[in-house]
Design an enzyme around this catalytic site. Structure first.
Site, PDB file in Angstrom:
ATOM      1  N   ASP A  88       0.897  -1.242  -0.021  1.00 53.25           N
ATOM      2  CA  ASP A  88       0.005   0.027   0.052  1.00 53.25           C
ATOM      3  C   ASP A  88       0.934   1.442  -0.023  1.00 53.25           C
ATOM      4  O   ASP A  88       1.590   1.486   0.887  1.00 53.25           O
ATOM      5  CB  ASP A  88      -0.800  -0.098   1.423  1.00 53.25           C
ATOM      6  CG  ASP A  88      -2.049   1.101   1.425  1.00 53.25           C
ATOM      7  OD1 ASP A  88      -1.994   2.018   0.384  1.00 53.25           O
ATOM      8  OD2 ASP A  88      -2.924   0.958   1.987  1.00 53.25           O
ATOM      9  N   HIS A 148      -9.084  -1.198  -8.211  1.00 55.21           N
ATOM     10  CA  HIS A 148      -8.766  -0.111  -7.249  1.00 55.21           C
ATOM     11  C   HIS A 148      -7.727   0.850  -7.853  1.00 55.21           C
ATOM     12  O   HIS A 148      -7.716   2.129  -7.844  1.00 55.21           O
ATOM     13  CB  HIS A 148      -8.432  -0.555  -6.130  1.00 55.21           C
ATOM     14  CG  HIS A 148      -8.139   0.718  -4.992  1.00 55.21           C
ATOM     15  ND1 HIS A 148      -9.266   1.346  -4.485  1.00 55.21           N
ATOM     16  CD2 HIS A 148      -7.006   0.943  -4.407  1.00 55.21           C
ATOM     17  CE1 HIS A 148      -8.715   2.205  -3.673  1.00 55.21           C
ATOM     18  NE2 HIS A 148      -7.332   2.212  -3.512  1.00 55.21           N
TER      19      HIS A 148
END
Length: 489
Positions: A300, A397
């Site tokens: 991330d 995403h």
């Protein structure tokens, strides 16, 4: 009943496994194991009659015990059995794995200097506040305050002065000066043994702060309320606030020490509205520096703007020399959007890895885009597979949040993971304390979140439970406190 640790005449008993382990541990710890290369071994002809070496000399830091007769580093029987008991309770085996732990528990050398983790220091003063471009820290706290009834601009200025003084000292690895505003008059001592550990303390103002201090005319447009989103299940009691403080450090006690100092200095001027705790991977836990993973197991932060980018400052920081001097106090500052995002981990973990990768648009193992390459390879959003389908799905995403799909909109994401326990039905209350930094939320967070809100494959696995938006002033110059240009001009 006589305790085994008090008996000096207990010999080796082959039928007593514990006794055998204790005796073996005694020989190893005291350097008397059957190793002919050990100078302290009586069977070694080169062993000195004193049975000690200069390098094995005990220091005053060694648990306050003194050497036994005849061996400078000898352990008392009571101490040895205490060590063995601890080792036994943790399943310690004197071997490749356990030997290091046993040695560390009983070693006689002076302690080493602070590691690079403990000694790392971040400067408090500067053009920007610390904790924005600082590398992710292992432990973090977010806390919001509301000014107490009757507290206004004068009281807020005094509070920011106290907070800035405390933050400067704590970030330097020093105790707070004493005389805390809550009347205790002393540092808590929580972090006395640690170095600064990359501690940062960052301060921000919410929209309501300007109303409470009579400074509505100087509230910047960037603090206009965020629009609602379909994934929002917001708890107003855990959202927004007059004042916001972000604390990060690579040691949990150092971070908590700063949290207590901030709370204590608030005293009667401000009361806690909400507080959240987070964590990241500990520095040194991986063999090489790596982008952090979140609690879904995904890497991330790959697409974050980099300080080396030509447009980094323009995207992240409010420029100086703006046309309207009303907001000059914010120059060098930024806007922080804070979201407590619960991850529905039970649902997420039911997906096979290949399904998770389709949702994200990146490989789980290394963060590389599904279009190929490594983690840092640019995504090829138009690349299709042999079946003609896009390798990175339309609703992935990574595709929807990319600057290429948002007219260049970008923000610096700097989150902490969180875990607040497990519900009675076994559901974990865990997820992300999402914090992003931008020069203007309407050109950073808002357009990206709007796009995600309309069809992100990840959205069904997330629930936004709290939200906040804060204007974070530029860094304080030497002799200044944070926010002084707003509160004293």
């Amino acid at each position: 009943m006589e305790r085994l640790g008090d008996r000096a005449d207990v010999g080796h008993r082959p039928d007593d496994g514990r006794q055998e382990r204790e005796d073996r541990l005694s020989r190893i710890v005291n350097g008397n194991a059957s190793n002919p290369s050990n100078p302290s071994n009586p069977s070694n002809p080169s062993s000195s009659s004193t049975g000690s070496r200069a390098g094995n000399k005990r220091t005053s830091n060694d648990a306050g015990t003194s050497p036994g007769p005849g061996t400078a580093g000898a352990l008392s029987r009571r101490r040895l059995l205490g060590t063995a008991g601890v080792a036994g309770a943790t399943g310690l085996v004197l071997g490749a794995a356990g030997g290091a732990a046993g040695y560390a528990a009983t070693r006689n050398e002076a302690p080493t200097a602070l590691t690079s983790v403990g000694s790392s220091k971040v400067m408090f003063h500067g053009k920007h506040q610390p904790g924005i471009t600082t590398p992710l820290q292992a432990s973090g706290h977010l806390i919001a305050f509301d000014l107490a009834p009757g507290a206004g601009r004068k009281e807020a200025a005094a509070l920011m002065r106290r907070w800035s003084t405390a933050a400067q000292r704590l970030m330097a690895g020093e105790p707070t000066a004493g005389g805390a505003a809550d009347g205790t008059g002393h540092d808590t001592g929580i972090a006395l043994d640690a170095g600064p550990s990359s501690l940062t303390v960052t301060f921000g103002f919410g929209a309501t702060f300007f109303e409470r201090t009579g400074l509505v005319g100087r509230r910047p447009p960037g603090l206009d309320p965020l629009p609602p989103f379909s994934a929002d299940h917001l708890d107003s009691a855990r959202s927004n606030g007059d004042l916001w403080v972000q604390i990060g450090a690579d040691d949990a006690l150092v971070a908590f020490h700063a949290l207590r100092a901030v709370q204590k200095e608030a005293a009667s001027t401000a009361t806690v509205r909400w507080q959240m705790n987070g964590f990241n991977r500990t520095p040194g836990a991986t063999t090489k520096p790596m982008t952090a993973r979140n609690l879904m197991g995904q890497i991330d932060g790959t697409g974050n703007p980099k300080p080396a980018d030509n447009d980094f400052d323009r995207r992240v920081f409010v420029p100086s020399g703006a046309d309207d001097a009303t907001y000059a106090w914010l120059a060098g500052g930024s806007y922080a959007v804070v979201r407590r995002i619960r991850m529905l981990l039970d649902d997420w973990e039911k997906l096979p890895v290949v399904g998770q990768e389709q949702v994200i648009g990146r490989r789980k193992a290394d963060g590389a885009p599904l279009s190929g390459g490594t983690e840092t390879t640019d995504m090829d959003l138009d690349k299709a597979g042999p079946d003609g389908k896009l390798l990175i799905p339309d609703n992935a995403h990574a595709r929807i949040s990319s600057p290429e799909r948002n007219s260049g909109a970008a923000m610096l994401r700097r989150p902490f993971s969180y875990h607040d326990g497990i519900a009675t039905d076994g559901t974990p209350d865990a997820g992300l304390l999402f914090i992003c930094w931008q020069a203007d939320p309407l050109r950073g967070f808002v357009p990206v979140q709007r796009k995600l809100d309309r069809g992100d494959a990840l959205s069904p696995f997330l629930r936004h439970e709290a939200s906040g938006l804060f204007a974070v002033p530029g860094g304080a110059a030497a002799g200044e406190y944070v926010g002084q240009r707003l509160l004293e001009s």
